[in-house]
Design a protein around this motif. Structure first.
Motif, PDB file in Angstrom:
ATOM      1  N   THR A  35      28.274 -18.681 -31.535  1.00 23.53           N
ATOM      2  CA  THR A  35      28.036 -19.436 -30.192  1.00 23.53           C
ATOM      3  C   THR A  35      26.494 -18.817 -30.056  1.00 23.53           C
ATOM      4  O   THR A  35      26.398 -18.839 -28.439  1.00 23.53           O
ATOM      5  N   TYR A  91      30.022 -25.894 -31.618  1.00 24.49           N
ATOM      6  CA  TYR A  91      29.263 -25.448 -30.762  1.00 24.49           C
ATOM      7  C   TYR A  91      27.297 -25.135 -30.641  1.00 24.49           C
ATOM      8  O   TYR A  91      26.800 -25.565 -29.655  1.00 24.49           O
ATOM      9  N   TYR A 148      37.798 -23.258 -26.149  1.00 25.07           N
ATOM     10  CA  TYR A 148      37.441 -23.096 -25.862  1.00 25.07           C
ATOM     11  C   TYR A 148      36.125 -24.010 -26.103  1.00 25.07           C
ATOM     12  O   TYR A 148      34.556 -24.619 -25.359  1.00 25.07           O
ATOM     13  N   PRO A 149      34.885 -24.036 -27.008  1.00 32.45           N
ATOM     14  CA  PRO A 149      33.690 -23.760 -27.294  1.00 32.45           C
ATOM     15  C   PRO A 149      33.276 -24.905 -27.673  1.00 32.45           C
ATOM     16  O   PRO A 149      32.679 -26.024 -27.395  1.00 32.45           O
ATOM     17  N   LYS A 152      33.593 -27.228 -24.723  1.00 37.30           N
ATOM     18  CA  LYS A 152      32.519 -27.514 -23.839  1.00 37.30           C
ATOM     19  C   LYS A 152      31.212 -27.677 -24.705  1.00 37.30           C
ATOM     20  O   LYS A 152      30.825 -28.833 -24.625  1.00 37.30           O
ATOM     21  N   GLU A 155      32.096 -31.516 -23.588  1.00 39.71           N
ATOM     22  CA  GLU A 155      31.520 -32.044 -23.055  1.00 39.71           C
ATOM     23  C   GLU A 155      29.793 -31.669 -23.072  1.00 39.71           C
ATOM     24  O   GLU A 155      28.999 -32.809 -22.619  1.00 39.71           O
ATOM     25  N   ALA A 156      28.967 -30.752 -23.584  1.00 42.16           N
ATOM     26  CA  ALA A 156      27.374 -30.862 -23.532  1.00 42.16           C
ATOM     27  C   ALA A 156      27.782 -32.884 -24.578  1.00 42.16           C
ATOM     28  O   ALA A 156      26.219 -33.527 -23.301  1.00 42.16           O
ATOM     29  N   TYR A 214      40.931 -19.120 -21.240  1.00 43.47           N
ATOM     30  CA  TYR A 214      39.294 -19.897 -21.388  1.00 43.47           C
ATOM     31  C   TYR A 214      40.237 -21.166 -21.866  1.00 43.47           C
ATOM     32  O   TYR A 214      40.154 -22.014 -22.077  1.00 43.47           O
ATOM     33  N   MET A 221      37.966 -28.526 -17.295  1.00 42.94           N
ATOM     34  CA  MET A 221      36.969 -29.919 -17.911  1.00 42.94           C
ATOM     35  C   MET A 221      37.921 -31.464 -18.353  1.00 42.94           C
ATOM     36  O   MET A 221      37.316 -32.247 -18.136  1.00 42.94           O
ATOM     37  N   GLU A 254      32.021 -20.189 -14.867  1.00 46.78           N
ATOM     38  CA  GLU A 254      33.011 -21.356 -15.336  1.00 46.78           C
ATOM     39  C   GLU A 254      33.697 -22.140 -14.207  1.00 46.78           C
ATOM     40  O   GLU A 254      34.092 -23.140 -13.979  1.00 46.78           O
ATOM     41  N   TRP A 258      33.897 -25.944 -13.200  1.00 46.81           N
ATOM     42  CA  TRP A 258      34.738 -26.680 -13.955  1.00 46.81           C
ATOM     43  C   TRP A 258      36.287 -26.773 -12.469  1.00 46.81           C
ATOM     44  O   TRP A 258      36.396 -28.224 -12.053  1.00 46.81           O
TER      45      TRP A 258
END
Length: 268
Positions: A35, A91, A148-149, A152, A155-156, A214, A221, A254, A258
């Motif tokens: 990451t 990610y 978890y990544p 994310k 989501e991004a 996590y 999310m 985080e 969220w």
């Protein structure tokens, strides 16, 4: 990342100055991890207004060099499948491309690496294969490390492009029920922090409460993406109930992003 977020929230330049300094040191460090590109990209994005031209160029050069290295001589475990390295590198490709798009002439390469070569050509079929039940074959602990990544990054992507990748596979919605069902009632303690015990599935350690954080962030999310789903409302109720109604300190930032106290709930 915490300092970069604090800079956005408070408007105090000193926080971003510190985040930029830390990210620059990370760039200068030859050690790499999955990451790393994405972590630096968040600082680039959140503190963009405080970056000098030289700093912006240094960040972009890092993104492109990191991406080239990972594509030409990838880390040995960055291979597609239901492991935990592949999503972490994905990610980084996603966030490097999204954050630097418009300033980096090669940003589209990193977007395409994430969206097409990785997600479309490989990830989507793998997620569809395991969609019923929303679990993860490698087990609960590596689930958190891997997804978890992953969540994310999705989501991004959704936030930046408007493309709702959360709807591209039923696996994401199915996660809501899984996150509810694989925890037991009651609480356990790790270093003074309370958490719900979990069923140890697959290659999983028992009683590692920090890893449940996590999953908590993933859950928050996903609740945001499916707010009308009954399972999302039950999960929100479960996650909001004391004494396990917060993340541990290493993920407070985080949690701030969220957790929505106004999200709809119904008893699990």
């Amino acid at each position: 990342l915490v300092k970069a977020l604090a800079g956005i929230v408070t408007g105090q330049a000193s926080y971003c100055d510190s985040a930029i300094s830390m990210a620059s040191a990370l760039i200068a460090n030859p050690a790499s991890y999955g990451t790393k590109g994405g972590d630096v990209a968040l600082v680039y994005d959140w503190c963009f207004g405080q970056l000098s031209t030289a700093q912006r160029n240094a960040f972009i050069s890092f993104f492109n060099a990191w991406g080239d290295t990972q594509r030409t001589t990838p880390f040995s475990s960055d291979s597609p499948g239901w492991g935990n390295y592949w999503p972490r590198y994905g990610y980084s490709f996603a966030l490097m491309g999204l954050a630097s798009y418009g300033e980096n002439p090669r940003a589209q390469e990193w977007l395409d690496e994430y969206r097409y070569r990785r997600y479309r050509d490989l990830d989507q079929a793998m997620l569809d294969r395991i969609a019923p039940g929303g679990g993860w074959p490698e087990g609960m602990i590596y689930d958190g490390i891997a997804n978890y990544p992953r969540v994310k990054a999705v989501e991004a992507w959704t936030s930046a492009t408007g493309e709702k990748l959360f709807l591209s596979s039923d696996w994401f919605r199915e996660r809501l029920g899984y996150l509810l069902l694989h925890h037991w009632p009651g609480t356990a303690d790790q270093f003074g922090d309370l958490y719900h015990p979990y069923v140890s599935t697959g290659d999983a350690e028992r009683n590692r409460g920090s890893m449940t954080n996590y999953e908590r962030i993933m859950g928050l999310m996903l609740i945001e993406q499916f707010p009308q789903d009954a399972q999302a409302q039950r999960l929100q109720s479960y996650l909001a109930a004391p004494p396990t109604d917060n993340s541990m300190s290493f993920l407070f930032h985080e949690e701030f992003l969220w957790f929505d106290p106004l999200a709809q709930t119904q008893p699990p």
